[in-house]
Design an enzyme around this catalytic site. Structure first.
Site, short mmCIF file in Angstrom:
data_model
loop_
_atom_site.label_atom_id
_atom_site.label_comp_id
_atom_site.label_asym_id
_atom_site.label_seq_id
_atom_site.Cartn_x
_atom_site.Cartn_y
_atom_site.Cartn_z
N ASP A 94 0.80 -1.27 -0.08
CA ASP A 94 -0.03 0.20 -0.04
C ASP A 94 0.92 1.23 0.03
O ASP A 94 2.07 1.29 0.24
CB ASP A 94 -0.98 0.23 1.37
CG ASP A 94 -0.28 -0.01 2.57
OD1 ASP A 94 0.78 -0.76 2.64
OD2 ASP A 94 -0.64 0.85 3.51
N GLU A 102 -0.20 -1.07 5.71
CA GLU A 102 0.84 -0.71 6.65
C GLU A 102 1.00 0.87 6.90
O GLU A 102 1.35 1.17 7.89
CB GLU A 102 2.26 -1.09 5.77
CG GLU A 102 3.51 -0.80 6.67
CD GLU A 102 4.19 0.53 6.68
OE1 GLU A 102 4.95 0.79 7.64
OE2 GLU A 102 3.63 1.49 5.90
#
Length: 366
Positions: A79, A137
């Site tokens: 991400d 994350e």
């Protein structure tokens, strides 16, 4: 080969790690929107018979099961933080160096590209490898793909050494600092500002908090041969009711980055020592990780990559592996100062050198 379509991405693991970085970056995957990229990763690895593929939400695990004496975990998040007109990617030349510009190039899809390429090509490494590419994350720990995976499949976290592909300029950075956030509150009594002596100004009481922060000298603490620099700063302040009211409450938001030699309890105690008499609320606490460079596998990795190991000042998920008893380091292409920046860009040469270092270690040096 047809033009790459980010709406229907096909990741070509036969391409160079630089081209693969561009392909991965051009697939938008802001936290919460990783499914398309996760699908593409699964499809790209589907023909790799030497890998067992496991999917948990948008976290992908690929591992070898060769019966080796040791196992290494190598992880990277897929991400990114939100875009700001920095996709699609493009190549730039800056001060004689070629860069790949765009969101995710540094944090941390360059590292993911290197890992994916090696996962596909290293059919018989001297250690078993568990590759992890995880979601969420860049947001809260509760949403982090590794948090979920550890709860659902703790057996996947068995390993003797771990590497996280966070940007380190393709140099090894051991461990990480801890991170604490606290809200420091002072209280007073509301009154009309025309008769301020009737009230008690809470904002004025925050002066001693700000003085402490302004005069604080960050410590430099050596931990297992690496020197970690701490930091204590105000990152926000709120208070006040209206332009004609003496405020009855003020809150100073404080961020403390502490060396991995300190426990979470010691970090909290330090905050209470610095701000006696105030209402202190700890709103976030993540302990750091020791360097992990004394492990035999880490020593061989350092020898294969070369250079001198450095400390990681920011908190990373190496702390998660360290808490599980797995020595862990950070190693990935990209300048961490460019992570999350609007002009995020990675040196092409660093992607190449990162792949070369990992390949040399996983092919011969383990």
């Amino acid at each position: 080969m047809p033009a790459f379509d980010p709406a229907h991405p096909v990741l070509d693991l036969a391409e160079s790690s630089v081209v693969l970085t561009q392909q991965i970056c051009d697939v938008e995957s802001v936290s919460g929107d990783e499914a398309l990229l996760a699908d593409a990763i699964v499809a790209a690895l589907s023909g790799c018979r030497h890998l067992e593929i496991i999917r948990d939400g948008d976290t992908i695990v690929a591992r070898t099961n060769l019966g080796r004496e040791q196992r290494v975990v190598i992880a990277g998040h897929i991400d990114t933080v939100p875009l700001n007109d920095n996709l699609p990617t493009r190549y730039e030349t800056y001060e004689g160096e070629e860069y790949l510009w765009g969101r995710g190039t540094v944090d941390m899809k360059g590292g993911v590209a290197v890992q994916l390429k090696l996962a596909a090509e290293l059919v018989a490494p001297p250690v078993d490898i568990t590759w992890m590419w995880y979601d969420h994350e860049e947001v809260s720990n509760e949403l982090n793909g590794l948090t979920r995976l550890a709860a659902n499949r703790p057996d996947l976290f068995v390993g003797d050494f771990a590497i996280l592909g966070e940007p380190t300029n393709s140099q090894i950075e051991g461990g990480c600092n801890g991170n604490l956030r606290a809200e420091i509150r002072a209280y007073g009594l509301r009154a009309h500002s025309a008769r301020s002596w009737v009230g008690d100004n809470a904002i004025h009481k925050a002066a001693s908090v700000l003085d402490t922060l302004a005069n604080y000298r960050a410590e430099e603490i050596e931990v297992d041969g690496l020197v970690y620099r701490e930091g204590l700063n105000a990152v926000g302040i709120t208070g006040g009711v209206a332009g004609n009211i003496i405020p009855d409450e003020v809150m100073v938001h404080v961020n403390y980055r502490f060396a991995p030699s300190r426990s979470g309890e010691e970090a909290v105690a330090h905050i209470h020592e610095l701000f006696p008499g105030f209402d202190i609320r700890i709103v976030d606490l993540a302990v750091g990780a020791r360097p992990g460079l004394d492990a035999p596998l880490a020593q061989k990795f350092l020898a294969a990559v070369g250079g001198e190991a450095k400390p990681k000042y920011g908190w990373t998920d190496v702390a998660r592996f360290s808490a599980m008893g797995i020595p862990a380091v950070n190693y990935g292409p990209g300048d961490p100062l460019k992570a999350h920046a609007d002009d995020e860009r990675v040196r092409v040469s660093q992607i190449v050198s990162c792949e070369a270092g990992l390949r040399a270690w996983l092919s011969n040096g383990s």
